[in-house]
Design a protein around this motif. Structure first.
Motif, PDB file in Angstrom:
ATOM      1  N   HIS A   1      -5.414   2.566  -2.009  1.00 38.73           N
ATOM      2  CA  HIS A   1      -4.530   2.546  -1.164  1.00 38.73           C
ATOM      3  C   HIS A   1      -4.245   4.099  -0.605  1.00 38.73           C
ATOM      4  N   THR A   2      -4.361   4.238   0.744  1.00 34.50           N
ATOM      5  CA  THR A   2      -4.268   5.293   1.633  1.00 34.50           C
ATOM      6  C   THR A   2      -3.220   5.592   2.340  1.00 34.50           C
TER       7      THR A   2
ATOM      8  N   HIS B   1      -6.867  -4.403  -9.024  1.00 33.63           N
ATOM      9  CA  HIS B   1      -6.407  -5.430  -8.042  1.00 33.63           C
ATOM     10  C   HIS B   1      -7.229  -6.736  -8.721  1.00 33.63           C
TER      11      HIS B   1
ATOM     12  N   CYS C   1       1.022   3.742  -3.362  1.00 35.38           N
ATOM     13  CA  CYS C   1       0.556   5.138  -3.018  1.00 35.38           C
ATOM     14  C   CYS C   1       1.588   6.118  -3.005  1.00 35.38           C
TER      15      CYS C   1
ATOM     16  N   LEU D   1     -12.179   2.514   5.673  1.00 32.73           N
ATOM     17  CA  LEU D   1     -10.758   2.099   5.292  1.00 32.73           C
ATOM     18  C   LEU D   1     -10.429   0.934   6.155  1.00 32.73           C
TER      19      LEU D   1
ATOM     20  N   ARG E   1      -8.557  -1.622  -5.755  1.00 37.08           N
ATOM     21  CA  ARG E   1      -8.080  -1.443  -4.349  1.00 37.08           C
ATOM     22  C   ARG E   1      -7.769  -0.045  -4.123  1.00 37.08           C
TER      23      ARG E   1
ATOM     24  N   THR F   1       0.765  -1.171  -0.311  1.00 35.87           N
ATOM     25  CA  THR F   1      -0.157  -0.137  -0.084  1.00 35.87           C
ATOM     26  C   THR F   1       0.865   1.387  -0.088  1.00 35.87           C
TER      27      THR F   1
ATOM     28  N   PHE G   1      -6.285   0.461   3.377  1.00 33.17           N
ATOM     29  CA  PHE G   1      -6.813   0.215   2.029  1.00 33.17           C
ATOM     30  C   PHE G   1      -8.091  -0.421   2.150  1.00 33.17           C
ATOM     31  N   LYS G   2      -8.747  -0.801   1.055  1.00 28.69           N
ATOM     32  CA  LYS G   2     -10.111  -1.138   1.020  1.00 28.69           C
ATOM     33  C   LYS G   2     -10.258  -1.456  -0.370  1.00 28.69           C
ATOM     34  N   ASP G   3     -11.061  -2.499  -0.685  1.00 31.54           N
ATOM     35  CA  ASP G   3     -11.404  -2.971  -1.970  1.00 31.54           C
ATOM     36  C   ASP G   3     -12.828  -2.597  -2.381  1.00 31.54           C
TER      37      ASP G   3
ATOM     38  N   SER H   1      -4.498   9.324  -1.274  1.00 30.18           N
ATOM     39  CA  SER H   1      -5.285   8.124  -2.010  1.00 30.18           C
ATOM     40  C   SER H   1      -4.968   7.608  -3.498  1.00 30.18           C
TER      41      SER H   1
END
Length: 884
Positions: free
Chosen positions: A437-438, A430, A372, A504, A435, A368, A488-490, A425
């Protein structure tokens, strides 16, 4: 009508490959064809125009008229001398203007805006004036647009175009926008960017379609013809002083003429004497000499990596009492290195040599952090923000090279970092989905996260887990580490910027350090000794900032630090009242910076503020001296600043303050010297006329002395080397009178001694031939001898006196007699010219003087040394009093 064309049409028409840009050979061809990318200013004045400008003065007109009258009455020698003095004065004036102009021109070259372009397949930073049509220009937040562009790429791109459109709100840009109406106004041309406008958000690319005067700004420039000539506050003050002295001098000249009329003296001779005295007494060259001193001082500053953009800043620098400095790169080396990695319940120290293997939790965190970023790092060399370079370099240690990671994880969207959110971000591919990314400040991430990544699983983010991460962050901060968190999150689709940073999953954090610059500790001690308060302002965690500040000697304890949140919680009146208690301001926003500057200014402090970002512009403008970073600074911060540091080093600010103090002291020495000389000349003429004595000096002699003893020593004093003790003094109060600390007394005593000794020399010269001041029918030979002695004493005493003005406190011997070769040279040339005038027969006849014998020379030298010795004695008495 570039906005009507597609990108493909544009590429074909301009003959450029956007992926490679122009070749070096093609750039040369286009530069010759289109010329430099610069708006044409007013043509420079020719030497003849400068020369003629020097003659446009009422006193010069009167002198030339006097020369014509002397020719009519047959006094050809006097006429030649008057014309020669006028011409020589004009030549010196032209030299002074050219010297100042060249110094300022050199500075303008140093502050030329830069542009990022793609040429021969590589991204390069070049001077904006070297951009040519067809160049591929890279845009990011904080940069000025170097030419008119047709955009080819844009990501959340916003450009502030008020200079062209008058619209204060930034315009949103879209490279893919299609425009069909050829009457579309500039403000609605979404697929174009224009010269001198400013990128405030996002990034993009464009192809230069117009440069220089062919741009929209160039069209406006053709209609303008500004010729602004601004004076610094000091120059204005001295110009006003000059006007006051001019009135006094002209009144004295009128009185002289009226008294001469009553006494039935030779009216024409008295007319010439009065005019000559007016020329000598009025310091018309003072603002010009000050301009030269300022310009030369500014040039010297550029050699110590401080580019001063505005001359008034030099004066203000000498009065700075608070230096508010950013931490990263200014107080530190700007070489970030990750020291520690933390995932829930697990802390790892990063090896500084060799490689290591990341566990699954760390791998997720590092992936991540690396994706990022906009930085690159290959073969030990990085490009981009130092923090981001450190993250990409960290990936290399754990076999997670960025160039391999991005394969299959290409970036689809982004939300750039800004100082309010303290987050950045990106949305990357992905697998079949995407995805987010932060990365950013850990406390801000905790506000946007509701889950955590622990042992390969996603779990709800409860208070216990959040407290654990905060405790780890605080422990790193206590060790002066800068903490960066990652989450992160999807998602199944790409998201709008405002949707990216919610719900997140917190992955972990890393601690990195940017070691303090080795030389900064000494510079901070120098600043403190000079009565200047160094203050650290940073976006870092409070504990990290305080730890580094304590190490550098800026602060003594954590209690001297304040966070942005605490600033917000404190009532404004209380904050203004307590501002002097704090030395570190952490986790601050641009608004806080402005508030800090105002608070210090409310206490009567003169504040210097550093900045490098777009959002730093308000605080840089609000500060008394705005200082932008030359390496990491954006074009916006450089545009808003008064001074640019080409090495981004705190030490340079302190050195610039020292130089500013020296320049101010030198200007003061110059003014005191000129006023002393003027006062002495007025006394030497005015008293004999009032008391009906013979006048000791002829008009041509007065003009000669004014030319020789004023200009050269005055300029030499203006470039005097700095006093070693200048940084042991308290900062100067900006409201302080120019003649404070005994300066006025010094000018009066010096002038009084010079005038009285000139009259004594004249009296002695008469007495050797048996005459007195009230003798009638004095023989021509006796009068010539007395005038010669007065002439030499007046000139040489002024030259010697200039030596004692090099320091207001130290003796000449301690200062070093030969430490200012320019001044020694000016004195030597002045004395040599005086010897030639009285020794060469044709000059002696022209000036109505005669050679002196050994005894007369001895007496003349003794008289001429008295003002110098008197001033040295006064300084010695002051030193003794101070020691007691």
């Amino acid at each position: 009508m570039w906005f009507l064309k597609t990108v493909d049409q544009l590429i074909e028409e301009l003959g450029v490959d956007p992926r490679r840009g122009l070749s070096a050979a093609e750039v040369e061809v286009r530069l010759k064809k289109f010329g430099p990318n610069a708006l044409k200013g007013k043509p420079k004045k020719s030497l003849l125009a400068l020369f003629v400008a020097q003659l446009k003065d009422m006193l010069i007109y009167v002198l030339l008229a006097a020369a014509i009258v002397t020719i009519i009455i047959g006094e050809y020698t006097d006429a030649v001398i008057i014309v020669c003095v006028v011409l020589l004065n004009a030549v010196i004036g032209v030299f002074q203007e050219q010297k100042a102009g060249k110094a300022l021109e050199a500075l303008q070259q140093m502050t030329t805006p830069k542009a990022l372009v793609r040429r021969d397949g590589e991204i390069r930073e070049i001077n904006a004036k070297d951009v040519v049509p067809g160049d591929v220009v890279i845009l990011d937040a904080g940069r000025y647009i170097p030419a008119d562009l047709r955009l080819t790429e844009s990501a959340n791109l916003q450009i502030e175009e008020s200079a062209l459109t008058g619209e204060s709100v930034p315009s949103e840009k879209d490279a893919s926008a299609r425009i069909d109406d050829d009457q579309t106004p500039i403000g609605d041309q979404k697929n174009c960017a224009f010269m001198t406008t400013l990128v405030t958000y996002g990034r993009g690319e464009g192809i230069a379609v117009a440069t220089g005067m062919a741009t929209e700004m160039g069209k406006i420039a053709k209609e303008l013809d500004a010729d602004e000539e601004t004076l610094t506050p000091l120059q204005k003050k001295l110009a006003e002083l000059g006007k006051s002295l001019s009135v006094i001098a002209l009144v004295i000249c009128l009185v002289i003429f009226i008294v001469a009329l009553i006494q039935r003296r030779n009216l024409f001779e008295m007319f010439l004497t009065a005019i000559s005295l007016a020329v000598a007494a009025i310091p018309e060259g003072l603002p010009a000499i000050v301009a030269i001193v300022l310009a030369l001082g500014v040039t010297r500053m550029s050699r110590i990596h401080a580019i001063v953009k505005r001359l008034p800043a030099v004066e203000t620098l000498g009065a700075v009492s608070v230096i508010c400095s950013d931490k990263t790169g200014t107080l530190t080396q700007n070489k970030m290195t990750v020291q520690k990695i933390y995932t829930f319940g697990h802390l790892r120290v990063v090896p500084q040599e060799g490689t290591a293997t990341a566990d699954p939790n760390e791998k997720e965190l590092l992936t991540t952090l690396i994706l990022c970023t906009d930085a690159t790092y290959e073969n030990g060399e990085g490009t981009g923000d130092p923090t981001e370079i450190a993250l990409v370099a960290l990936g290399e240690i754990y076999h997670l090279e960025k160039k391999k990671l991005v394969i299959g994880r290409e970036r689809q969207a982004e939300r750039p970092f800004d100082s309010d959110r303290k987050l950045m971000s990106t949305v990357n591919r992905h697998g079949k989905n995407f995805r987010v990314h932060t990365k950013g400040a850990i406390d801000n991430l905790l506000n946007h996260a509701n889950r955590a990544w622990i042992d390969g699983k996603i779990v709800p983010l409860n208070e216990e887990i959040a407290a654990d991460f905060l405790k780890a962050a605080e422990a790193m901060s206590d060790q002066a580490l800068r903490v960066i968190g990652a989450a992160f999150k999807d998602t199944e689709t790409t998201l709008a910027p405002e949707q990216m940073e919610s719900d997140l999953i917190l992955a972990g954090l890393v601690g990195m350090i940017d070691p303090p610059r080795l030389e900064v500790k000494d510079a901070i001690q120098d600043a403190k000794q000079a009565g200047i308060t160094p203050v650290m302002i940073t976006g870092d965690h409070q504990h990290t900032a305080a730890a580094i500040a304590i190490d550098l000697g800026i602060a003594t304890s954590l209690e001297q630090s304040l966070s942005g949140r605490e600033i917000d919680a404190m009532p404004e009146a209380e904050f203004y009242e307590k501002i002097d208690r704090y030395r570190v301001f952490a986790r601050v926003s641009p608004e806080h910076k402005v508030k800090i500057v105002k608070a210090f200014q409310s206490q009567g402090k003169v504040v210097s503020m550093t900045g490098d970002g777009v959002n730093d512009a308000p605080s840089l403008k609000r500060a008394d001296i705005g200082v932008a970073m030359g390496i990491t600074g954006t074009d916006v911060s450089k545009g808003a600043s008064d001074m640019i540091l080409t090495d981004d080093n705190f030490t340079t600010i302190v050195a610039a303050v020292e130089e500013g103090r020296t320049i101010y002291h030198n200007i003061r020495k110059t003014v005191i010297f000129l006023l002393s000389c003027n006062f002495g000349e007025i006394l030497a003429i005015f008293l004999p006329i009032v008391f009906f004595w013979p006048v000791p000096l002829l008009p041509t002699q007065i003009l000669w002395i004014n030319l020789i003893t004023d200009s050269l020593p005055a300029i030499a004093l203006g470039v005097d080397p700095g006093d070693k003790k200048v940084m042991q003094e308290r900062p100067r109060d900006p409201k302080e009178s120019f003649f404070a600390h005994g300066a006025a007394f010094q000018a009066i005593i010096g002038g009084l001694l010079i005038g009285v000794l000139t009259l004594l020399a004249f009296t002695y010269g008469l007495s050797t031939r048996g005459y007195g001041l009230y003798s009638s029918h004095i023989a021509a030979g006796a009068l010539n001898e007395a005038e010669t002695m007065a002439f030499v004493v007046l000139a040489v005493s002024q030259l010697f006196y200039s030596l004692s003005l090099r320091s207001q406190h130290e003796s000449l011997l301690k200062k070093g007699l030969f430490s200012n070769f320019y001044l020694i040279g000016a004195v030597a040339v002045g004395i040599l010219l005086q010897i030639l005038v009285i020794s060469l027969p044709f000059l002696a006849r022209a000036f109505h003087v005669q050679p002196l014998n050994f005894r007369e020379w001895l007496l003349v030298i003794i008289f001429a040394l008295i003002p110098l010795l008197a001033n040295e004695s006064i300084k010695a008495i002051r030193r003794m009093k101070k020691e007691r």
